[in-house]
Write a protein that holds these residues in place. Sequence first.
Motif, PDB file in Angstrom:
ATOM      1  N   LEU A 261       0.884  -1.209  -0.110  1.00  0.00           N
ATOM      2  CA  LEU A 261      -0.030  -0.032  -0.002  1.00  0.00           C
ATOM      3  C   LEU A 261       0.866   1.227   0.013  1.00  0.00           C
ATOM      4  CD1 LEU A 261      -2.817  -1.290   2.599  1.00  0.00           C
ATOM      5  CD2 LEU A 261      -3.087  -0.525   0.288  1.00  0.00           C
ATOM      6  N   ILE A 262       1.875   1.247   0.735  1.00  0.00           N
ATOM      7  CA  ILE A 262       2.637   2.358   0.778  1.00  0.00           C
ATOM      8  C   ILE A 262       3.665   2.680  -0.411  1.00  0.00           C
ATOM      9  CG2 ILE A 262       4.899   3.294   1.876  1.00  0.00           C
ATOM     10  CD1 ILE A 262       3.840   1.852   4.791  1.00  0.00           C
TER      11      ILE A 262
ATOM     12  N   VAL B   7      -6.160   6.493  -3.909  1.00  0.00           N
ATOM     13  CA  VAL B   7      -5.059   6.712  -2.955  1.00  0.00           C
ATOM     14  C   VAL B   7      -5.750   6.894  -1.682  1.00  0.00           C
ATOM     15  CG1 VAL B   7      -3.398   8.423  -1.952  1.00  0.00           C
ATOM     16  CG2 VAL B   7      -3.736   8.207  -4.589  1.00  0.00           C
ATOM     17  N   LEU B   8      -6.819   7.385  -1.466  1.00  0.00           N
ATOM     18  CA  LEU B   8      -7.702   7.706  -0.255  1.00  0.00           C
ATOM     19  C   LEU B   8      -7.915   6.263   0.265  1.00  0.00           C
ATOM     20  CD1 LEU B   8     -10.248  10.311  -0.773  1.00  0.00           C
ATOM     21  CD2 LEU B   8      -8.299  10.244   0.765  1.00  0.00           C
TER      22      LEU B   8
ATOM     23  N   LEU C 249       6.048  18.074  -2.338  1.00  0.00           N
ATOM     24  CA  LEU C 249       4.950  17.289  -3.315  1.00  0.00           C
ATOM     25  C   LEU C 249       3.769  18.036  -3.910  1.00  0.00           C
ATOM     26  CD1 LEU C 249       4.644  14.561  -4.292  1.00  0.00           C
ATOM     27  CD2 LEU C 249       3.239  13.818  -2.315  1.00  0.00           C
TER      28      LEU C 249
ATOM     29  N   ALA D 245      -3.095  12.125   1.686  1.00  0.00           N
ATOM     30  CA  ALA D 245      -3.343  10.727   1.742  1.00  0.00           C
ATOM     31  C   ALA D 245      -1.912  10.081   1.852  1.00  0.00           C
ATOM     32  CB  ALA D 245      -4.390   9.965   0.844  1.00  0.00           C
ATOM     33  N   CYS D 246      -1.067  10.265   0.799  1.00  0.00           N
ATOM     34  CA  CYS D 246       0.292   9.812   0.641  1.00  0.00           C
ATOM     35  C   CYS D 246       1.044  10.283   2.047  1.00  0.00           C
ATOM     36  CB  CYS D 246       0.996  10.509  -0.251  1.00  0.00           C
ATOM     37  SG  CYS D 246       0.463   9.789  -2.160  1.00  0.00           S
TER      38      CYS D 246
ATOM     39  N   SER E 193      -4.354   0.936   4.688  1.00  0.00           N
ATOM     40  CA  SER E 193      -3.092   0.771   5.517  1.00  0.00           C
ATOM     41  C   SER E 193      -3.566   1.121   6.966  1.00  0.00           C
ATOM     42  CB  SER E 193      -2.076   1.690   4.883  1.00  0.00           C
ATOM     43  OG  SER E 193      -2.093   3.075   5.319  1.00  0.00           O
TER      44      SER E 193
ATOM     45  N   VAL F 125      -4.401  13.685  -2.475  1.00  0.00           N
ATOM     46  CA  VAL F 125      -3.828  12.956  -2.786  1.00  0.00           C
ATOM     47  C   VAL F 125      -2.433  13.103  -1.804  1.00  0.00           C
ATOM     48  CG1 VAL F 125      -2.048  11.974  -4.509  1.00  0.00           C
ATOM     49  CG2 VAL F 125      -4.484  12.332  -5.239  1.00  0.00           C
TER      50      VAL F 125
ATOM     51  N   ARG G 159      -2.203  -1.209  10.339  1.00  0.00           N
ATOM     52  CA  ARG G 159      -1.752  -0.671  11.508  1.00  0.00           C
ATOM     53  C   ARG G 159      -2.481  -0.944  12.693  1.00  0.00           C
ATOM     54  NH1 ARG G 159      -0.666   3.853   8.183  1.00  0.00           N
ATOM     55  NH2 ARG G 159      -2.093   5.134   9.049  1.00  0.00           N
TER      56      ARG G 159
ATOM     57  N   ARG H 251      -0.184  10.372   4.960  1.00  0.00           N
ATOM     58  CA  ARG H 251      -0.629   9.374   5.842  1.00  0.00           C
ATOM     59  C   ARG H 251      -0.067   8.214   5.794  1.00  0.00           C
ATOM     60  NH1 ARG H 251      -5.558  12.379   5.758  1.00  0.00           N
ATOM     61  NH2 ARG H 251      -6.354  10.697   4.127  1.00  0.00           N
ATOM     62  N   LEU H 252       0.137   7.634   4.519  1.00  0.00           N
ATOM     63  CA  LEU H 252       0.542   6.185   4.037  1.00  0.00           C
ATOM     64  C   LEU H 252       1.978   6.330   4.513  1.00  0.00           C
ATOM     65  CD1 LEU H 252      -0.915   5.650   0.443  1.00  0.00           C
ATOM     66  CD2 LEU H 252      -1.029   4.142   2.683  1.00  0.00           C
ATOM     67  N   LYS H 253       2.804   7.204   4.306  1.00  0.00           N
ATOM     68  CA  LYS H 253       4.258   7.332   4.683  1.00  0.00           C
ATOM     69  C   LYS H 253       4.283   7.712   6.312  1.00  0.00           C
ATOM     70  CE  LYS H 253       7.155   7.217   1.946  1.00  0.00           C
ATOM     71  NZ  LYS H 253       7.789   6.069   1.394  1.00  0.00           N
TER      72      LYS H 253
ATOM     73  N   ALA I 133      -6.288   3.313  -0.402  1.00  0.00           N
ATOM     74  CA  ALA I 133      -5.116   2.750  -0.003  1.00  0.00           C
ATOM     75  C   ALA I 133      -4.762   3.246   1.440  1.00  0.00           C
ATOM     76  CB  ALA I 133      -4.094   3.026  -0.997  1.00  0.00           C
ATOM     77  N   ASP I 134      -5.076   4.562   1.617  1.00  0.00           N
ATOM     78  CA  ASP I 134      -4.629   5.040   3.068  1.00  0.00           C
ATOM     79  C   ASP I 134      -5.592   4.558   3.848  1.00  0.00           C
ATOM     80  OD1 ASP I 134      -3.915   6.699   5.062  1.00  0.00           O
ATOM     81  OD2 ASP I 134      -5.835   8.026   4.397  1.00  0.00           O
TER      82      ASP I 134
ATOM     83  N   GLN J 285       5.153  20.285  -6.531  1.00  0.00           N
ATOM     84  CA  GLN J 285       5.650  19.454  -7.832  1.00  0.00           C
ATOM     85  C   GLN J 285       4.503  19.000  -8.339  1.00  0.00           C
ATOM     86  OE1 GLN J 285       7.669  16.480  -5.548  1.00  0.00           O
ATOM     87  NE2 GLN J 285       9.830  17.261  -6.136  1.00  0.00           N
ATOM     88  N   LEU J 286       3.461  18.807  -7.909  1.00  0.00           N
ATOM     89  CA  LEU J 286       2.173  18.292  -8.457  1.00  0.00           C
ATOM     90  C   LEU J 286       1.586  19.384  -9.180  1.00  0.00           C
ATOM     91  CD1 LEU J 286       0.790  15.686  -6.201  1.00  0.00           C
ATOM     92  CD2 LEU J 286       1.725  15.209  -8.032  1.00  0.00           C
TER      93      LEU J 286
ATOM     94  N   VAL K  43       3.579   8.048  -6.448  1.00  0.00           N
ATOM     95  CA  VAL K  43       3.207   9.274  -6.791  1.00  0.00           C
ATOM     96  C   VAL K  43       4.130  10.325  -6.281  1.00  0.00           C
ATOM     97  CG1 VAL K  43       1.731  11.158  -5.621  1.00  0.00           C
ATOM     98  CG2 VAL K  43       1.059   8.994  -5.785  1.00  0.00           C
ATOM     99  N   ILE K  44       5.263  10.048  -5.226  1.00  0.00           N
ATOM    100  CA  ILE K  44       6.332  10.814  -4.711  1.00  0.00           C
ATOM    101  C   ILE K  44       7.271  10.794  -6.002  1.00  0.00           C
ATOM    102  CG2 ILE K  44       8.001  11.211  -3.137  1.00  0.00           C
ATOM    103  CD1 ILE K  44       5.898   9.994  -1.085  1.00  0.00           C
TER     104      ILE K  44
ATOM    105  N   ALA L 266       2.110   5.185  -2.685  1.00  0.00           N
ATOM    106  CA  ALA L 266       2.373   6.646  -2.297  1.00  0.00           C
ATOM    107  C   ALA L 266       3.739   7.008  -2.843  1.00  0.00           C
ATOM    108  CB  ALA L 266       2.549   6.903  -0.786  1.00  0.00           C
ATOM    109  N   ASP L 267       4.589   5.859  -2.803  1.00  0.00           N
ATOM    110  CA  ASP L 267       5.795   6.001  -3.270  1.00  0.00           C
ATOM    111  C   ASP L 267       5.890   6.436  -4.997  1.00  0.00           C
ATOM    112  OD1 ASP L 267       7.381   5.571  -1.038  1.00  0.00           O
ATOM    113  OD2 ASP L 267       7.404   3.552  -1.319  1.00  0.00           O
TER     114      ASP L 267
END
Lengths: 367, 698
Positions: free
Chosen positions: A15-16, A77-78, B565, B551-552, A84, B548, A88, B554-556, A80-81, B568-569, A22-23, A19-20
């Motif tokens: 799932l993380i 993405v939502l 970020l 959410a990212c 996750s 987005v 946790r 929180r994921l991280k 997935a969040d 950039q987006l 996207v980054i 996010a990667d």
Amino acid sequence: MTTKTKKTTLVEKKLIGLADIVIQSAERAKDPTFQIPIRALSNVSFNERKGLIEMGSKKQERSFFNVGMAKKFMQTVLVADALSELQRADLTTSLREIYYRTKHTIQDSHENTFDTQDESDPVIEDLEVSLAALREELHVRAENSGSIVGPVVFGDDGDRVDCAKLGKGGYSVPSIVEPEYLEIRRCTADFLLLVEKGTQWNRLSEDKFWRRYNCVLLTGNGQPPRGVRRLARRLHEEHRLPVYVLVDNDPWGYYIYSVIKQGSINLAFESQRMAIPKAKFMGLSSADPEQYELPRNVGIKLNEKDIARAKELMNYQWFQKPAWQAEIKRMLTSGLKYELDALANKDFQYLTKKYLPKKLQERDWLD
Amino acid sequence: MAKKKESTSETEPKSSAPRANPEPVATKKAAAKPAERVTAVEMGARQREISVSEFFTKNRHLLGFDNPRKALLTCVKEAVDNALDACEEAGILPDVTVRLEVVPNGEPVAPSQASRFRITVTDNGPGIVRQQIPRIFAKLLYGSKFHRLRMSRGQQGIGISAAGMYGQLTTGKPVKIISRIGPKAAAHFFEVQIDTKKNEPLVHENKQIDWEQPRGTQVTLEVEGKYQKGRASVDEWLEQTSIANPHVKLIYQTPEGETKEYPRTYHELPPQPREIKPHPYGIEFGMLLKMLQDTKSHTLSGFLAGDFCRVSPQLAEEICKTAKVSPTAKPRDLKGPVAETLYKTLQETKIMAPPTNCISPIGEKAILSGLYKQIKGEFYTAVSRPPAVYRGNPFIIEAGLAYGNRPQDQNKPQQPAMPKAEGEHEEEDSELARVIRYANRVPLLYQQSACSTFKAVLSTTWKNYGLTQSRGALPGGPLVIFVHMASVWVPFTSESKEAIADYDEIQKEITLALRECGRRLGLFVRRRERAASEYRRRNIFELYIEEVVDACNRLKGGKLPKEKLKEQLQKIANSRTGGAKTDEALGKTGAGPEGLPHSIIVTAEGVEGETELATRVEADQATAAPSAEPDLLGDTLSVGEPVSKKKTAKENRPKNFPKKTTTKADQIALFAGESRAKKKPGGRSTKPAKTVAPRKPK
């Protein structure tokens, strides 16, 4: 909880990974894009050797900076969040709760992230396939909508559940039946009978059919949910129980049987763990009305949808066996479908006392 | 044409007399004693003349008095039409006041329940000389407009006297008139009724009175009626009148005691239409015979050249030659087959189309100003077609559109931004367009579907112009379609003047005018849609980036450099939605309505196009109701100079209007500077100056 959060599960890592994506795309000034396997007839194939429906390799792209996909991307993405978060916290949840958890109004607008659950459910399935994670592994459960009764003993959260001592109501099959959650301690049955309809399962349970023929009775109330299918598969695999399927005589009944046997198109990737290629079709067959002298007046005329669906089934690769082509053709020629319940026309206990004993005795089933 | 009308209305009662009277008697007798016969002499003795007024008493529906609600409207309409015709002919900018009052019949009732009304219509027109008053108001078929071919609202000289007669029939009350022809003359007060047998006025009261108005006429009618708002109501009619007549200042006092003011937003009188002689193509045989009898010419060629338009002496000779009649023949002697040949020849000879200066169109600017004043929209446009001819009658078609919702109004309902629950959706408009129809500046409210204008609207393919339209239906959307036909003789389908007849030439002109309007609307709609979709695109990304990124993060595990970020987006988003180009499409750079002549576009930032008109209209509305929008215009008006100007303008109103040239420039500069100062100081204020020069149509 603290100990669990330390150890990141495999699913959570996957799932993380989203996010990667996207980054990393943002770093390189590229449009963030997910690859999602296509869940449609066009992307499944029937593996004849294994007797399973398998998913192909076709994928669709879901990118952020595309007006048509932007919202879906954001929703993915939502979700997935939210998934996750479940990992946790080590909780399980329902599809509906995920919908509510991820639903909110986007800042400074009147737009909701999701308007109905119909939008969030497919996103969850998308994630299942693209991350190759089962729904159970994602900690998402379906409703408990199956029942089991018979000589089988489970261990559920440390409790011993003897399904032979649960009266006629039986044990409600949980949605997640993986060994970590449900242990099969003992099983002395000779076979497993999976009944489409709860009403007929009740009939058999009330008549103690399972005691007389030493079998396990399982129902999924219509299209069996994943828990029921998975449990049947486990009993079949771990305890070598032959599986027989008893459904209405209509195209939908046939399809239920085929899902149990080969897996579904939508969730083809799960066939590996769900399908029971050796399952047999016990009834109701289109040959039965004649065999068992069911009067024509207890049949129901096939409607246009039924006919279309039946023709569709005939084209599926896994219905190509001559016996099956004949079975479906016979139904189309008669123009009628029959419910299991119609057997009551002869006698309330006809199913228990005549129909099934005869079928079992004559080994009258389809493969 | 005019002759034809007259002849029918005169001959009809006579011809219907022998049939109407004896029949019931005859059947009665026949039933009693079948054998008894009635001699021709006896029957002849029963024949007698029916007066026009008697005829109309029985057939009042022909003139629009079918039901109480319509009758009330017809009375108001006739009085206002007369007032406007009089003012315009005298060259006076009309100020008209309409007052509707409930006449209590016993205890007081609500206006919607009342059945009796007093209608008072006051104008600042030329007044009427004393001797003529009784006949104008209490004699049917008496008037100045019938015997000439010239564009005017009224035509037959029936209207106001019929209204008076209707009042007399239903309430028994006479028509009250006050008229004064100038500040030095005395005001006369009359109470007249009509002698329905003789079609002659009966004067009940005649005296000199004091009247506060220096000049003008006031008519008071008491009639049975029903006051009901909505479609085809007095309110609607007056509102539509004000749209097509922006040069009129109209004050309406409703029966509920409310005063509605429709300010004058166009300060020029429509050009005086000229009288023309009939065109040979526009007459019928019977009329030719009558003209031959009535002419003052001694020779046929003189008659042809003198009594018709577009017939030169040479052409007259030629016609005589073709018809094989002597050019020197006495017109009076022409009868029978000879006259018929002459008529045929006239119809077959190629004759130039009639002159068109007998028609005065409203004009694109005036239509725009009227629409802008009365209808809240985003886009306005107007088209005046060049003159055309049907059956020898010149006519002009004008069309206009008002489309959309004002940006201010759009934002209003959105302000309480409530999160939407499942199953809730934005409401979608499914309203259909509204067609407002006019003939010689008079709104037509009844029989819409029988009207040529309405048919033309339906047959236009509005889908081509970015609107929705179901088969055989009006286009959908917030749209008002304005159609006006100006002609010396508008071909109505019935006497009560409700729908325009379906001549091919007329239909064609209307369609062409509508298409031109539609084309401009299409340009506007498309431009706006393009901008909106670009805007939406960028908006979507901007909205979703936030989600987005959160959410990212929180994921991280919350360890993400969020701002980086996001930046950039956003950069990617901008590069993909065309940055500056979108701004341009959104109209943020201030490009005018290119390719859209005679149009006004209202945006959140201000007005584009015929800004001069728009600001003028707003200024006028501000004068009319200074307290209406204090927050919007308050600052602007308090600058001192304009206020004093407005005050003087108000006081001077009845006299001629002060020259506007300087005031106009001031107002524009003022409005332009003020409304745009917030966004782009200076950038816009130059624009109105450019468009101040009036653009003429092709």
